[in-house]
Design an enzyme around this catalytic site. Structure first.
Site, PDB file in Angstrom:
ATOM      1  N   LYS A  42       0.813  -1.177   0.000  1.00 40.47           N
ATOM      2  CA  LYS A  42       0.000   0.000   0.000  1.00 40.47           C
ATOM      3  C   LYS A  42       0.865   1.252   0.000  1.00 40.47           C
ATOM      4  O   LYS A  42       0.397   2.326  -0.360  1.00 40.47           O
ATOM      5  CB  LYS A  42      -0.882   0.038   1.243  1.00 40.47           C
ATOM      6  CG  LYS A  42      -1.829  -1.107   1.388  1.00 40.47           C
ATOM      7  CD  LYS A  42      -2.578  -1.025   2.707  1.00 40.47           C
ATOM      8  CE  LYS A  42      -3.326  -2.313   2.954  1.00 40.47           C
ATOM      9  NZ  LYS A  42      -3.899  -2.358   4.302  1.00 40.47           N
ATOM     10  N   ASP A  99       7.656   2.694  -2.586  1.00 43.09           N
ATOM     11  CA  ASP A  99       7.823   3.830  -1.682  1.00 43.09           C
ATOM     12  C   ASP A  99       9.250   3.968  -1.172  1.00 43.09           C
ATOM     13  O   ASP A  99       9.804   5.046  -1.148  1.00 43.09           O
ATOM     14  CB  ASP A  99       6.822   3.768  -0.516  1.00 43.09           C
ATOM     15  CG  ASP A  99       6.876   2.473   0.281  1.00 43.09           C
ATOM     16  OD1 ASP A  99       7.641   1.545  -0.073  1.00 43.09           O
ATOM     17  OD2 ASP A  99       6.122   2.373   1.271  1.00 43.09           O
ATOM     18  N   ASP A 102      14.813  -0.352   1.496  1.00 40.81           N
ATOM     19  CA  ASP A 102      15.470  -0.442   2.799  1.00 40.81           C
ATOM     20  C   ASP A 102      16.561  -1.511   2.680  1.00 40.81           C
ATOM     21  O   ASP A 102      17.613  -1.255   2.107  1.00 40.81           O
ATOM     22  CB  ASP A 102      14.400  -0.794   3.844  1.00 40.81           C
ATOM     23  CG  ASP A 102      14.827  -0.528   5.262  1.00 40.81           C
ATOM     24  OD1 ASP A 102      16.024  -0.592   5.552  1.00 40.81           O
ATOM     25  OD2 ASP A 102      13.950  -0.266   6.097  1.00 40.81           O
ATOM     26  N   VAL A 152      10.489   6.461   8.806  1.00 42.52           N
ATOM     27  CA  VAL A 152       9.725   7.556   8.218  1.00 42.52           C
ATOM     28  C   VAL A 152       8.289   7.132   7.917  1.00 42.52           C
ATOM     29  O   VAL A 152       8.016   5.967   7.621  1.00 42.52           O
ATOM     30  CB  VAL A 152      10.397   8.092   6.939  1.00 42.52           C
ATOM     31  CG1 VAL A 152      11.704   8.795   7.273  1.00 42.52           C
ATOM     32  CG2 VAL A 152      10.637   6.991   5.926  1.00 42.52           C
TER      33      VAL A 152
END
Length: 179
Positions: A42, A99, A102, A152
């Site tokens: 999402k 998004d 990492d 974040v």
């Protein structure tokens, strides 16, 4: 600013400006082609929507729900496909919109999967790149911002399904996720 954020890392204006720049570059790269733009649900949804609005090349849209995080703050190390593509990628140029990178686990495994399924090419567009946490050899083709090793939220990114609707990207206070 939300009370659970330590500070704002990226403002609405910074996000808007950089997303537009990336989209215009990608648009030129795919001129005359019809790529399949895959949003990773999402977290990428707001970035994805803003990104595709700036593309003028013809595109097809699809989504995957792929994760290695669940509801925690640390990767589980297991790739889970909760929603697969509706479209076949065989012979297609695929643009994966994510998004954040990492550890790189999710995108490294996803890119390999899409190529295994016959995609002609797989390009990765990510909003955030957290190089300090990288464990897998994967780099975005287009990157919005390199960020430090902070947790974040906002602009689609969450912690335990909260904060996605913040219009900026903020650093979450440690006291929220280190209980």
């Amino acid at each position: 600013m939300h009370k659970d954020c330590e500070r704002i890392l990226l403002t609405e204006e910074q996000l808007r400006s950089r997303v537009t720049e990336i989209a215009l570059d990608v648009d030129q790269r795919y001129a005359g082609k019809r790529p399949l733009v895959v949003g990773i649900l999402k977290g990428s949804i707001i970035f994805y929507a803003d990104f595709i609005r700036h593309l003028s090349c013809p595109v097809e849209l699809d989504f995957m729900a792929v994760s290695s995080y669940g509801s925690g703050a640390v990767s589980s190390g297991k790739l889970r496909i909760r929603k697969d593509l509706d479209k076949d990628v065989k012979g297609r140029d695929v643009i994966v919109v994510e998004d954040i990178i990492d550890s790189g686990f999710t995108l490294a495994n996803l890119k390999a999967l899409l190529l295994e399924r016959g995609a002609s090419s797989v390009m990765i567009v990510t909003l955030l790149n957290k190089k300090a946490r990288r464990e897998y050899d994967i780099a975005p083709d287009y990157n919005g911002f390199d960020i430090e090793d902070e947790f974040v939220v906002g602009y689609g990114l969450d912690y335990a399904e909260q904060y996605r609707n913040l219009p900026y990207i903020g650093i979450l206070k440690r006291s929220v996720y280190c209980k």
